[in-house]
Design an enzyme around this catalytic site. Structure first.
Site, PDB file in Angstrom:
ATOM      1  N   SER A  48      90.884 -31.080  16.351  1.00  0.00           N
ATOM      2  CA  SER A  48      91.443 -30.805  15.026  1.00  0.00           C
ATOM      3  C   SER A  48      91.146 -31.867  13.989  1.00  0.00           C
ATOM      4  O   SER A  48      91.176 -31.573  12.798  1.00  0.00           O
ATOM      5  CB  SER A  48      92.947 -30.564  15.122  1.00  0.00           C
ATOM      6  OG  SER A  48      93.567 -31.576  15.856  1.00  0.00           O
TER       7      SER A  48
ATOM      8  N   HIS B 154      91.928 -23.835  16.410  1.00  0.00           N
ATOM      9  CA  HIS B 154      90.985 -23.869  15.276  1.00  0.00           C
ATOM     10  C   HIS B 154      89.716 -23.071  15.559  1.00  0.00           C
ATOM     11  O   HIS B 154      88.741 -23.183  14.818  1.00  0.00           O
ATOM     12  CB  HIS B 154      90.610 -25.320  14.952  1.00  0.00           C
ATOM     13  CG  HIS B 154      91.779 -26.153  14.546  1.00  0.00           C
ATOM     14  ND1 HIS B 154      92.256 -26.181  13.250  1.00  0.00           N
ATOM     15  CD2 HIS B 154      92.598 -26.955  15.263  1.00  0.00           C
ATOM     16  CE1 HIS B 154      93.307 -26.987  13.197  1.00  0.00           C
ATOM     17  NE2 HIS B 154      93.541 -27.463  14.393  1.00  0.00           N
TER      18      HIS B 154
ATOM     19  N   LYS C 278      96.782 -20.207  11.717  1.00  0.00           N
ATOM     20  CA  LYS C 278      95.658 -20.835  11.008  1.00  0.00           C
ATOM     21  C   LYS C 278      94.760 -19.732  10.436  1.00  0.00           C
ATOM     22  O   LYS C 278      95.135 -19.134   9.440  1.00  0.00           O
ATOM     23  CB  LYS C 278      94.961 -21.823  11.937  1.00  0.00           C
ATOM     24  CG  LYS C 278      95.939 -22.939  12.405  1.00  0.00           C
ATOM     25  CD  LYS C 278      95.251 -24.034  13.142  1.00  0.00           C
ATOM     26  CE  LYS C 278      96.230 -24.977  13.843  1.00  0.00           C
ATOM     27  NZ  LYS C 278      97.131 -25.721  12.976  1.00  0.00           N
TER      28      LYS C 278
HETATM   29  C1  LIG Z   1      94.676 -27.943  18.326  1.00  0.00           C
HETATM   30  C2  LIG Z   1      96.033 -27.440  17.908  1.00  0.00           C
HETATM   31  N1  LIG Z   1      96.818 -26.831  18.825  1.00  0.00           N
HETATM   32  C3  LIG Z   1      98.019 -26.363  18.501  1.00  0.00           C
HETATM   33  C4  LIG Z   1      98.510 -26.470  17.221  1.00  0.00           C
HETATM   34  C5  LIG Z   1      99.885 -25.936  16.937  1.00  0.00           C
HETATM   35  O1  LIG Z   1      99.814 -24.678  16.350  1.00  0.00           O
HETATM   36  P1  LIG Z   1     101.016 -24.155  15.423  1.00  0.00           P
HETATM   37  O2  LIG Z   1     100.801 -24.739  14.074  1.00  0.00           O
HETATM   38  O3  LIG Z   1     100.907 -22.680  15.451  1.00  0.00           O
HETATM   39  O4  LIG Z   1     102.272 -24.666  16.048  1.00  0.00           O
HETATM   40  C6  LIG Z   1      97.734 -27.088  16.231  1.00  0.00           C
HETATM   41  C7  LIG Z   1      98.156 -27.255  14.827  1.00  0.00           C
HETATM   42  O5  LIG Z   1      99.159 -27.114  14.320  1.00  0.00           O
HETATM   43  C8  LIG Z   1      96.458 -27.586  16.586  1.00  0.00           C
HETATM   44  O6  LIG Z   1      95.703 -28.193  15.675  1.00  0.00           O
END
Ligand SMILES: Cc1ncc(COP(=O)(O)O)c(C=O)c1O
Length: 415
Positions: free
Chosen positions: A207, A235, A265
């Site tokens: 990320s 992502h 996202k």
């Molecule tokens: C790689 C990754 N996994 C999980 C999440 C968590 O997802 P959510 O925002 O739906 O809680 C995020 C970002 O928020 C992320 O960048």
């Protein structure tokens, strides 16, 4: 309020964050998420969103969600296993499974909860987890909650991963042989012998760096060693592969055992999911605490996530548009002499290094009407502060060109 005791818990951490330029405040945006937003009354190009396909503000999708609120109300009223499960939840899970090419899927309230609840359900204190050093915080928290033994391998370093699995196995079998021998006198050897249970877990797209996990190699290694593979496609869903189905489509290879993703996202709603075999999904519905012990997402949110996913399914050209934009923007930055990695994702890091400098550049850019956040420690390592640009399918070439020029000029003129 007892301020002295509150100070005891918080003061040092707050002072340290201020001294390190890592103290965070919330940015106020007064318009919906889209390629342009309004900040302090000013029109600003948003190069900072995870809404990669720019679906959060599409009229027909907003209308679909509004209709779902009218049909299903404002909340679910219960946990999924009590009264919360409504038709939209079931339809959403069915569609996610189809979209991801898996037998079944389970929806969570967030991607964070999907990671935490899946890892801690699958693994316990006698198990082994192998985790990329740049994995997302929600993966790290899931590992902590599981109490499994964790080996962190060097970022995307498949040789280091393989070494870690071999070392963990050697240690495990040495211990279980000596424990078996010790207990065999007492006739208890069978109770001690236990198979090695390992899980390799990685982001699909990292990320803060935008690079991709090496899925074909991960599949080879996990199969060779008889361990499970879990990929977090937060992502990647809606971004990678010709039709946005994610990492397996990108590499044209098979899927991991466990595919996690988010609906917040590119899908531009809210929620998380796991896709995989029927057995895996049945297990999570029974054992995942962040699925069981929380109120189900509002049915209208599930309906919106479903509608948005159907939109992505029907519009692969939008995924291609995003990919074209990424290539155009990276080329424009490179023409200005900036180093940007080759990436297939929508995340483009521009490494600055110094925390305070990254912050100054980001603030100057914002004054010029371009929002790119400065990402600093502890989100990334100390001294690795960066501008993290993320693109949308709907940015125009002109906007991207203007932004690339502004970024290059401001970086050059900032000390
Ligand atoms: C790689 C990754 N996994 C999980 C999440 C968590 O997802 P959510 O925002 O739906 O809680 C995020 C970002 O928020 C992320 O960048």
């Amino acid at each position: 309020m007892n301020e002295r005791i509150l100070d005891f818990f918080t003061k040092d951490a707050l002072e340290a964050a201020r001294a390190n330029n890592t103290y965070r405040t919330l940015r106020h945006i007064s318009s919906p998420e889209a390629s342009h937003v309004t900040i302090a009354g000013k029109d600003t190009v948003l190069l900072a969103s995870n809404s990669y396909l720019d679906l959060a503000n599409v009229p027909e999708l907003k209308r679909a969600m509004a209709d779902a609120v009218l049909e299903w109300g404002t909340g679910s009223g219960g946990a999924r296993l009590t009264t919360g499960n409504k038709t939209p939840h079931d339809e959403l899970e069915e569609f996610i499974a189809k979209f991801k090419g898996e037998e079944a899927a389970i929806a969570f309230n967030t991607g964070y909860m999907a990671n935490v609840g899946t890892i801690s359900a699958l693994c316990g204190k006698n198990d082994f987890i192998f985790s990329d050093e740049l994995n997302h915080a929600s993966i790290i928290d899931g590992i902590r909650l599981s109490r499994a033994k964790c080996f962190v391998y060097k970022h995307n370093d498949m040789a280091d991963l393989e070494r870690a699995i071999e070392a963990a196995k050697a240690e495990f079998f040495a211990q279980s042989t000596s424990a078996s021998a010790a207990l065999s006198d007492a006739g208890n050897a069978k109770q001690v012998a236990r198979a090695f249970r390992g899980l390799v877990v990685t982001d699909a797209v990292f990320s803060m760096d935008g690079d991709l996990a090496n899925l074909p190699e991960l599949l080879r290694i996990t199969k060779a060693h008889g361990v499970l593979l879990m990929i977090d496609e937060a992502h990647a869903t809606g971004v990678l592969g010709r039709t946005g189905r994610g990492l397996a489509e990108h590499y044209n290879c098979e899927h991991a055992d466990v595919t996690v993703g988010t609906l917040s996202k590119a899908v531009a709603a809210e929620g998380g999911f796991v896709a995989g075999s029927k057995q895996l999904i049945g297990f999570l519905k029974n054992k995942s605490r962040s699925f069981i012990f929380t109120t189900a997402m509002a049915p209208a949110v599930a309906a919106a996530a479903l509608r948005n996913l159907q939109f992505i399914d029907a519009h692969p050209e939008r995924v291609q548009q995003l990919r074209d934009n990424v290539k155009f923007f990276c080329d424009a930055l490179r023409l200005h002499g900036l180093q940007v990695p080759q990436t297939e994702s929508a995340i483009i890091p521009i490494i600055i290094g110094d925390e305070a400098k990254a912050l100054r550049i980001s603030e100057t850019l914002q004054n010029e009407g371009v929002l790119i956040p400065a990402i600093r420690y502890p989100t990334v390592a100390k001294g690795q502060a960066r501008l993290r640009a993320s693109l949308m399918a709907t940015h125009t070439k002109e906007e991207l060109q203007t932004a690339a020029t502004a970024i290059a000029q401001i970086i050059k003129s900032t000390n």
